[in-house]
Design a protein around this motif. Structure first.
Motif, PDB file in Angstrom:
ATOM      1  N   ILE A  26     -33.675-127.704  22.809  1.00 36.90           N
ATOM      2  CA  ILE A  26     -34.595-128.407  23.701  1.00 36.90           C
ATOM      3  C   ILE A  26     -35.191-127.444  24.725  1.00 36.90           C
ATOM      4  O   ILE A  26     -36.410-127.438  24.956  1.00 36.90           O
ATOM      5  CB  ILE A  26     -33.856-129.569  24.404  1.00 36.90           C
ATOM      6  CG1 ILE A  26     -33.395-130.605  23.373  1.00 36.90           C
ATOM      7  CG2 ILE A  26     -34.766-130.221  25.445  1.00 36.90           C
ATOM      8  CD1 ILE A  26     -32.472-131.669  23.930  1.00 36.90           C
ATOM      9  N   GLU A  27     -34.344-126.602  25.316  1.00 40.08           N
ATOM     10  CA  GLU A  27     -34.823-125.653  26.325  1.00 40.08           C
ATOM     11  C   GLU A  27     -35.844-124.690  25.735  1.00 40.08           C
ATOM     12  O   GLU A  27     -36.889-124.422  26.349  1.00 40.08           O
ATOM     13  CB  GLU A  27     -33.626-124.885  26.890  1.00 40.08           C
ATOM     14  CG  GLU A  27     -33.995-123.892  27.984  1.00 40.08           C
ATOM     15  CD  GLU A  27     -32.780-123.166  28.530  1.00 40.08           C
ATOM     16  OE1 GLU A  27     -32.972-122.207  29.301  1.00 40.08           O
ATOM     17  OE2 GLU A  27     -31.647-123.553  28.181  1.00 40.08           O
ATOM     18  N   ARG A  28     -35.560-124.175  24.544  1.00 42.85           N
ATOM     19  CA  ARG A  28     -36.488-123.222  23.919  1.00 42.85           C
ATOM     20  C   ARG A  28     -37.797-123.888  23.520  1.00 42.85           C
ATOM     21  O   ARG A  28     -38.877-123.289  23.607  1.00 42.85           O
ATOM     22  CB  ARG A  28     -35.825-122.577  22.708  1.00 42.85           C
ATOM     23  CG  ARG A  28     -34.705-121.621  23.093  1.00 42.85           C
ATOM     24  CD  ARG A  28     -33.901-121.175  21.891  1.00 42.85           C
ATOM     25  NE  ARG A  28     -32.750-120.370  22.296  1.00 42.85           N
ATOM     26  CZ  ARG A  28     -31.756-120.042  21.482  1.00 42.85           C
ATOM     27  NH1 ARG A  28     -31.771-120.461  20.209  1.00 42.85           N
ATOM     28  NH2 ARG A  28     -30.745-119.321  21.920  1.00 42.85           N
ATOM     29  N   THR A  29     -37.705-125.136  23.081  1.00 46.89           N
ATOM     30  CA  THR A  29     -38.924-125.863  22.721  1.00 46.89           C
ATOM     31  C   THR A  29     -39.813-126.048  23.932  1.00 46.89           C
ATOM     32  O   THR A  29     -41.038-125.846  23.866  1.00 46.89           O
ATOM     33  CB  THR A  29     -38.569-127.235  22.118  1.00 46.89           C
ATOM     34  OG1 THR A  29     -37.803-127.041  20.927  1.00 46.89           O
ATOM     35  CG2 THR A  29     -39.828-128.030  21.795  1.00 46.89           C
ATOM     36  N   PHE A  30     -39.210-126.384  25.066  1.00 48.22           N
ATOM     37  CA  PHE A  30     -40.010-126.617  26.259  1.00 48.22           C
ATOM     38  C   PHE A  30     -40.412-125.336  26.968  1.00 48.22           C
ATOM     39  O   PHE A  30     -41.184-125.375  27.927  1.00 48.22           O
ATOM     40  CB  PHE A  30     -39.272-127.567  27.208  1.00 48.22           C
ATOM     41  CG  PHE A  30     -39.216-128.980  26.704  1.00 48.22           C
ATOM     42  CD1 PHE A  30     -40.284-129.521  26.022  1.00 48.22           C
ATOM     43  CD2 PHE A  30     -38.098-129.762  26.893  1.00 48.22           C
ATOM     44  CE1 PHE A  30     -40.248-130.811  25.534  1.00 48.22           C
ATOM     45  CE2 PHE A  30     -38.043-131.058  26.418  1.00 48.22           C
ATOM     46  CZ  PHE A  30     -39.124-131.588  25.738  1.00 48.22           C
ATOM     47  N   PHE A  31     -39.891-124.207  26.494  1.00 46.18           N
ATOM     48  CA  PHE A  31     -40.422-122.930  26.950  1.00 46.18           C
ATOM     49  C   PHE A  31     -41.798-122.696  26.325  1.00 46.18           C
ATOM     50  O   PHE A  31     -42.672-122.077  26.920  1.00 46.18           O
ATOM     51  CB  PHE A  31     -39.460-121.796  26.568  1.00 46.18           C
ATOM     52  CG  PHE A  31     -39.900-120.445  27.067  1.00 46.18           C
ATOM     53  CD1 PHE A  31     -39.728-120.094  28.400  1.00 46.18           C
ATOM     54  CD2 PHE A  31     -40.494-119.532  26.210  1.00 46.18           C
ATOM     55  CE1 PHE A  31     -40.140-118.856  28.876  1.00 46.18           C
ATOM     56  CE2 PHE A  31     -40.907-118.286  26.668  1.00 46.18           C
ATOM     57  CZ  PHE A  31     -40.725-117.945  28.002  1.00 46.18           C
ATOM     58  N   ARG A  32     -41.963-123.240  25.083  1.00 44.99           N
ATOM     59  CA  ARG A  32     -43.246-123.098  24.374  1.00 44.99           C
ATOM     60  C   ARG A  32     -44.190-124.258  24.643  1.00 44.99           C
ATOM     61  O   ARG A  32     -45.402-124.121  24.564  1.00 44.99           O
ATOM     62  CB  ARG A  32     -43.003-123.001  22.858  1.00 44.99           C
ATOM     63  CG  ARG A  32     -42.134-121.839  22.433  1.00 44.99           C
ATOM     64  CD  ARG A  32     -42.130-121.689  20.914  1.00 44.99           C
ATOM     65  NE  ARG A  32     -41.726-122.910  20.220  1.00 44.99           N
ATOM     66  CZ  ARG A  32     -40.465-123.211  19.936  1.00 44.99           C
ATOM     67  NH1 ARG A  32     -39.482-122.390  20.288  1.00 44.99           N
ATOM     68  NH2 ARG A  32     -40.171-124.320  19.287  1.00 44.99           N
ATOM     69  N   HIS A  33     -43.634-125.429  24.909  1.00 41.46           N
ATOM     70  CA  HIS A  33     -44.444-126.636  25.142  1.00 41.46           C
ATOM     71  C   HIS A  33     -44.074-127.222  26.496  1.00 41.46           C
ATOM     72  O   HIS A  33     -42.918-127.203  26.899  1.00 41.46           O
ATOM     73  CB  HIS A  33     -44.179-127.694  24.066  1.00 41.46           C
ATOM     74  CG  HIS A  33     -44.423-127.232  22.676  1.00 41.46           C
ATOM     75  ND1 HIS A  33     -45.651-127.322  22.072  1.00 41.46           N
ATOM     76  CD2 HIS A  33     -43.587-126.673  21.759  1.00 41.46           C
ATOM     77  CE1 HIS A  33     -45.574-126.852  20.835  1.00 41.46           C
ATOM     78  NE2 HIS A  33     -44.328-126.443  20.623  1.00 41.46           N
TER      79      HIS A  33
END
Length: 381
Positions: A42-49
Motif C-alpha cells: 500500500i505504501e509503495r503504491t501511494f508513493f506512485r499514486h
C-alpha cells in the motif's frame, strides 16, 4: 483518479463449503509478515499514486476478524499512516459472528471503520452446518447486538438456493434479519464454483439443490420483503435503507478504477486490470524483495471496457444512463447494439427509453442471459 481501495485478508479459521475466494487456514500462517508486506504494498503504491482521492476502503477476505486483536490493530494503525482516513467516506470491514468481540469492535471504531459487513448467510442452525459455517443463530444475534452498540451502518450477507433450503427457511431468515438494526442486505443465490466442497459433492451426485422455480420464488420473496420493510432495491443482489447503499461496491458497478491490495487481490488502474499472487508466501516474498506482487497485468481494450460497463451497469436497478455512457465512450448504445437492445426489449427483459436502459422485473431474474448478449459482439482492431 482512483477513489477506492480493496484490502484482502486471506486467513480463515474454517473453509466454507461454497467459497472459492483466495483463502487459507489461519493456523501456522505467517500472519505478521503478511500484514507487514500488505502495508508495504500500500505504501509503495501511494508513493506512485496519490491517496488523497480515496473515498472508500473495504477490508474483505477470507476473514479479517480472524486476526488477533494485536494484528488487527497493527493493520489499522498502519493504514492510518498511508491513508487520509479522515477523508474516507466509507470504511468497511467484513465481520464473522464467531470472532468479533467488544475489544475488536472498539479497535475498529478507534481507527475509523464506519461500516460493518456481517457474514450471516442464514439464521437456520442446520443450514449453517450444511454450508460449513461454524457460527449459530445465537452467535449471530449476539454479534449483531454488540456491533449495533458502536456502529449504525451494518450490512449483512444472506444466501438462498442452498442445499436443503426451502422457501419457508428463507422466509424465516428474512423475517429474522428485518427485526434487527441493519441498514443493508446483500443476498446471493448459491453459485457452484470449481474446487469447492459443494462443487465436488455436486459432481458426485451428492448435493441436492432447490429447483430453479424454488430459487426464483426465494428471490421474489426477497424483493417483496425488502421493499415492504423500506429497503431500496438498488442492485440485483443488494438492498439498502435510503442513503446506505454501498459506496464501495458502486465503484465496481460503475466500472470505475480501484486499488486491490493483498494476496489474490484484483485492481483496476489506468485501463489496466491486475491480479496479485495468490500464495501468501509468494506474495510476501515479492514485497520483501522490493518487487511488485503481481501475477498478471491486462490492458483493457476499448471494447472490453464497453462490455464491462454494460454488464456491470445493468446490475444496478437504475440501469445505465445513456448520456453518461456517451460522455465516457463517445458512442451511442443504440448505434453499438441495435439488434441486442431490440431483441431484449421485445423479450421483456430490458427496458429502454430516451434516458436509460435497465433490466425489467423479469430481466432481474435472468440477468446473466441479458449480459451474455453484449459479450463478444465486437473484436478489437
Amino acid at each position: 483518479m482512483v477513489k477506492a481501495a480493496y484490502i484482502h485478508i486471506p486467513f480463515c479459521e474454517q473453509i466454507c463449503h461454497y467459497c472459492d475466494f483466495n483463502k487459507v487456514f489461519l493456523r501456522r500462517q505467517p500472519v505478521d509478515d503478511y500484514i507487514e508486506a500488505l502495508l508495504l504494498e500500500i505504501e509503495r503504491t501511494f508513493f506512485r499514486h496519490h491517496s488523497d482521492a480515496i473515498k472508500t476502503v473495504y477490508i474483505g477476505g477470507g476473514t479479517p476478524t480472524a486476526l488477533s486483536l494485536k494484528q488487527l490493530e497493527k493493520l489499522l494503525k498502519g493504514l492510518t499512516n498511508v491513508f487520509p482516513i479522515e477523508r474516507v467516506e466509507e470504511f468497511t470491514i467484513e465481520v464473522n459472528p464467531d470472532n468479533i468481540d467488544d475489544e475488536k469492535l472498539s479497535v475498529l471504531k478507534t481507527y475509523g471503520v464506519n461500516r460493518l459487513s456481517v457474514g450471516v448467510q442464514t439464521f437456520d442452525d442446520e443450514l449453517l452446518r450444511e454450508i460449513g459455517r461454524t457460527h449459530s443463530k445465537a452467535s449471530i444475534l449476539d454479534a449483531l447486538e454488540r456491533c449495533s452498540k458502536r456502529f449504525d451502518n451494518i450490512s449483512i450477507d444472506l444466501m438462498f438456493a442452498l442445499p436443503k433450503q426451502t422457501v419457508l427457511h428463507f422466509e424465516n431468515s428474512l423475517n429474522e434479519a428485518l427485526s434487527l438494526p441493519i441498514t443493508h442486505v446483500s443476498a446471493y443465490a448459491l453459485q457452484l464454483e470449481a474446487k469447492t466442497v459443494f462443487y465436488n459433492r455436486y459432481k458426485k451426485g451428492e448435493l441436492v439443490l432447490p429447483s430453479d422455480d424454488e430459487a426464483a420464488a426465494m428471490y421474489e420473496l426477497l424483493r417483496s420483503k425488502m421493499s415492504a420493510a423500506g429497503f431500496m432495491h438498488y442492485e440485483i443482489s443488494n438492498f439498502a435503507k435510503r442513503g446506505y447503499e454501498s459506496k464501495h461496491n458502486l465503484v465496481y458497478w460503475n466500472n470505475e478504477e480501484y486499488f486491490g491490495f493483498g494476496a489474490g487481490a484484483h485492481g483496476y488502474v489506468g485501463r489496466v486490470r491486475y491480479e496479485n499472487y495468490h500464495p501468501v508466501k509468494k506474495y510476501i516474498q515479492a514485497l520483501f524483495r522490493n518487487e511488485r506482487p503481481v501475477l498478471r497485468d491486462h490492458v483493457v481494450s476499448e471494447w472490453e471496457s464497453i462490455e464491462e460497463a454494460i454488464f456491470l451497469g445493468l446490475r444496478k436497478v437504475s440501469g445505465i444512463d445513456k448520456e453518461d455512457f456517451f460522455r465516457r465512450y463517445g458512442r451511442r448504445l443504440e448505434q453499438l447494439f441495435p439488434q441486442q437492445l431490440n431483441k431484449l426489449k421485445e423479450a421483456g427483459l430490458l427496458y429502454v427509453d430516451d434516458e436509460v436502459i435497465r433490466l425489467t422485473e423479469e430481466g432481474l431474474l435472468l440477468g446473466n442471459e441479458v449480459f451474455a448478449e453484449f459479450i463478444g459482439v465486437f473484436a478489437d482492431d
